[in-house]
Scaffold this motif. Structure first.
Motif, mmCIF file in Angstrom:
data_model
loop_
_atom_site.group_PDB
_atom_site.id
_atom_site.type_symbol
_atom_site.label_atom_id
_atom_site.label_comp_id
_atom_site.label_asym_id
_atom_site.label_seq_id
_atom_site.Cartn_x
_atom_site.Cartn_y
_atom_site.Cartn_z
ATOM 1 N N GLY A 169 0.823 -1.209 0.000
ATOM 2 C CA GLY A 169 0.000 0.000 0.000
ATOM 3 C C GLY A 169 0.852 1.252 0.000
ATOM 4 O O GLY A 169 2.015 1.231 -0.402
ATOM 5 N N THR A 221 -0.321 1.632 4.385
ATOM 6 C CA THR A 221 0.106 0.437 5.117
ATOM 7 C C THR A 221 1.304 0.703 6.024
ATOM 8 O O THR A 221 1.557 -0.061 6.951
ATOM 9 N N ASN A 222 2.039 1.775 5.753
ATOM 10 C CA ASN A 222 3.242 2.069 6.531
ATOM 11 C C ASN A 222 3.283 3.553 6.904
ATOM 12 O O ASN A 222 3.196 4.415 6.029
ATOM 13 N N ASN A 256 -4.298 -2.870 10.548
ATOM 14 C CA ASN A 256 -3.405 -3.626 9.668
ATOM 15 C C ASN A 256 -2.337 -2.727 9.048
ATOM 16 O O ASN A 256 -2.129 -2.729 7.829
ATOM 17 N N MET A 257 -1.678 -1.951 9.910
ATOM 18 C CA MET A 257 -0.642 -1.025 9.468
ATOM 19 C C MET A 257 0.667 -1.329 10.190
ATOM 20 O O MET A 257 0.684 -2.010 11.218
#
Length: 205
Positions: free
Chosen positions: A29, A79-80, A112-113
């Protein structure tokens, strides 16, 4: 949650930059970096969104939580998240910094990161003894070592007290401190190149 901690000049920024650029290449992501003042513009991949916390007036953990939450609410593909110089952003409130780390761990898991935070030694988080004891045996260069500890019942953050915590640890620097009440041959041999106190005294006088 990943926390990069170390002395000023120990290589935290390089570790952060390397991790950001790797995530930009491999993450499924989007990648965001929150920093205090734009200093990484020319060091990180152009695909990474760079956010200047100073520009948005972020100066405490509530505002920083709001920024992280708002970024995610506006883009579920993130995601990050990387947060550089935590205490430059929120001020030197160690209890607040500790609480923010705990919040990040819960928020990252729920959404969910991956969240990575850098913390400088001059305004460090006071880790409980159980955490520092778990670091025994690690050496400089050890990367992403997983340490599981149970936080003490009197941990400063009540929500985390008594719970199990997992730390992903990378050792970027280490210092040796010798504490002694007596200056003798054994101590001199440990901290100098001289074999005895008399020899050391002769060398320096």
């Amino acid at each position: 949650i990943h926390v990069i901690m170390g002395l000023k000049g120990s290589g935290k920024t390089k570790k952060l930059i390397d991790s950001i650029n790797l995530a930009a290449k491999d993450a499924s992501g989007d990648v965001v970096c929150i920093e205090y003042d734009k200093k990484l513009t020319f060091d990180i991949n152009y695909r990474v969104r760079l956010v200047d916390s100073k520009e948005y007036g972020i100066d405490n953990i509530d505002k920083l939580k709001g920024l992280v939450s708002g970024l995610h609410a506006g883009n579920y593909d993130i995601t990050n998240v990387y947060i550089d110089n935590l205490y430059k952003t929120i001020g030197n409130d160690r209890a607040a910094g500790e609480a923010f780390i705990v919040w990040c761990a819960a928020y990252a898991e729920a959404n969910n990161m991956n969240i990575t935070v850098t913390v400088s030694d001059d305004s460090d988080i006071d880790l409980p003894a159980v955490c520092t004891e778990a670091l025994a045996g690690l050496k400089v260069g050890d990367t992403d070592k997983e340490l599981k500890v149970t936080l003490p019942a009197d941990f400063i953050n009540e929500e985390a007290a008594g719970k199990e915590a997992t730390f992903s640890v990378t050792v970027v620097s280490a210092t040796r401190t010798t504490v002694t009440d007596k200056v003798d041959d054994a101590m001199i041999a440990t901290v100098t190149e001289s074999a005895t106190l008399a020899a050391y005294t002769a060398d320096v006088i």
